[in-house]
Write a protein that holds these residues in place. Structure first.
Motif, PDB file in Angstrom:
ATOM      1  N   HIS A   1       5.946  -1.351  21.800  1.00  0.00           N
ATOM      2  CA  HIS A   1       5.064   0.299  22.329  1.00  0.00           C
ATOM      3  C   HIS A   1       3.390   0.109  21.658  1.00  0.00           C
ATOM      4  CE1 HIS A   1       4.041   4.932  22.350  1.00  0.00           C
ATOM      5  NE2 HIS A   1       3.586   4.684  21.240  1.00  0.00           N
TER       6      HIS A   1
ATOM      7  N   ASN B   1      -0.393   1.964  20.177  1.00  0.00           N
ATOM      8  CA  ASN B   1      -0.966   3.402  19.856  1.00  0.00           C
ATOM      9  C   ASN B   1      -2.164   2.906  19.435  1.00  0.00           C
ATOM     10  OD1 ASN B   1      -1.967   6.299  19.478  1.00  0.00           O
ATOM     11  ND2 ASN B   1      -0.450   6.064  17.585  1.00  0.00           N
TER      12      ASN B   1
ATOM     13  N   SER C   1       7.175   5.328  25.191  1.00  0.00           N
ATOM     14  CA  SER C   1       7.126   5.783  23.994  1.00  0.00           C
ATOM     15  C   SER C   1       7.623   5.659  23.202  1.00  0.00           C
ATOM     16  CB  SER C   1       8.147   7.504  24.460  1.00  0.00           C
ATOM     17  OG  SER C   1       9.519   7.006  25.125  1.00  0.00           O
ATOM     18  N   LYS C   2       7.730   6.162  21.744  1.00  0.00           N
ATOM     19  CA  LYS C   2       8.122   5.296  20.625  1.00  0.00           C
ATOM     20  C   LYS C   2       9.775   4.984  20.727  1.00  0.00           C
ATOM     21  CE  LYS C   2       4.720   6.002  16.679  1.00  0.00           C
ATOM     22  NZ  LYS C   2       4.487   6.382  15.685  1.00  0.00           N
TER      23      LYS C   2
ATOM     24  N   GLN D   1       7.291  -1.249  17.536  1.00  0.00           N
ATOM     25  CA  GLN D   1       5.939  -0.183  17.322  1.00  0.00           C
ATOM     26  C   GLN D   1       4.644  -1.055  16.683  1.00  0.00           C
ATOM     27  OE1 GLN D   1       7.415   2.679  18.222  1.00  0.00           O
ATOM     28  NE2 GLN D   1       8.573   2.127  18.253  1.00  0.00           N
TER      29      GLN D   1
ATOM     30  N   ASP E   1       0.467   0.047  15.753  1.00  0.00           N
ATOM     31  CA  ASP E   1      -0.723   0.757  16.075  1.00  0.00           C
ATOM     32  C   ASP E   1      -2.012   0.102  15.287  1.00  0.00           C
ATOM     33  OD1 ASP E   1       0.628   3.390  15.966  1.00  0.00           O
ATOM     34  OD2 ASP E   1       1.277   3.005  13.742  1.00  0.00           O
TER      35      ASP E   1
END
Length: 153
Positions: free
Chosen positions: A44, A46, A78-79, A85, A87
């Motif tokens: 995921h 971001n 989505s997380k 994850q 970023d």
């Protein structure tokens, strides 16, 4: 003696039955968790951009395209606990800087603190085209090394 038409169809019916059974054997049973449905790591992403010139948006778009085109992982919307994850923060000061924060998925043992790796790629504004490529290379290495380490346990 005359053969009945039903007996002539027996091999065809038997072969169709075998093909249906083989097809049913390949269907998933449905008791897999979403993180177990693939062998590829799931990711995921971001994207965060500081307010500034359109150059930052161009770099973010380049990063997004490069990450989406990779076949090493699957992107999730989505997380999730089972997904990596990532970023990504792009900023511009004296040099173009791409910060990455990679958080490992929670393992089955239920570790309370996830493993976090921070890395950055920076360079002059003239090298903006090469920075996203280097970022993705580092990202691939980090995820592959972690997945190989986890598989060896």
């Amino acid at each position: 003696m005359r053969k009945t038409p039903l007996l002539r169809m027996r091999p065809v019916v038997l072969s169709l039955l075998v093909m249906v059974l083989l097809a049913l054997a390949w269907l998933p049973t449905g008791n897999f968790l979403p993180g177990e449905r693939t062998n590829k790591p799931q990711l995921h992403v971001n994207y965060i951009a500081a307010n500034g010139p359109s150059l930052l948006d161009d770099v973010l778009f380049d990063l997004q395209q490069r990450i989406e085109q990779r076949h090493e992982w699957r992107l999730v919307e989505s997380k999730q606990d089972y997904a990596w994850q990532l970023d990504i923060n792009v900023s511009l000061a004296e040099q173009m800087v791409i910060h990455g924060v990679l958080i490992a998925p929670l393992n089955e043992a239920g570790s309370a603190t996830p493993h976090v790796q921070r890395f950055k790629i920076q360079g002059p504004q003239d090298a903006v085209g090469a920075l996203p490529e280097q970022f993705v290379k580092v990202l691939i290495d980090l995820i592959e090394n972690a997945e190989n380490y986890r598989a060896s346990l």
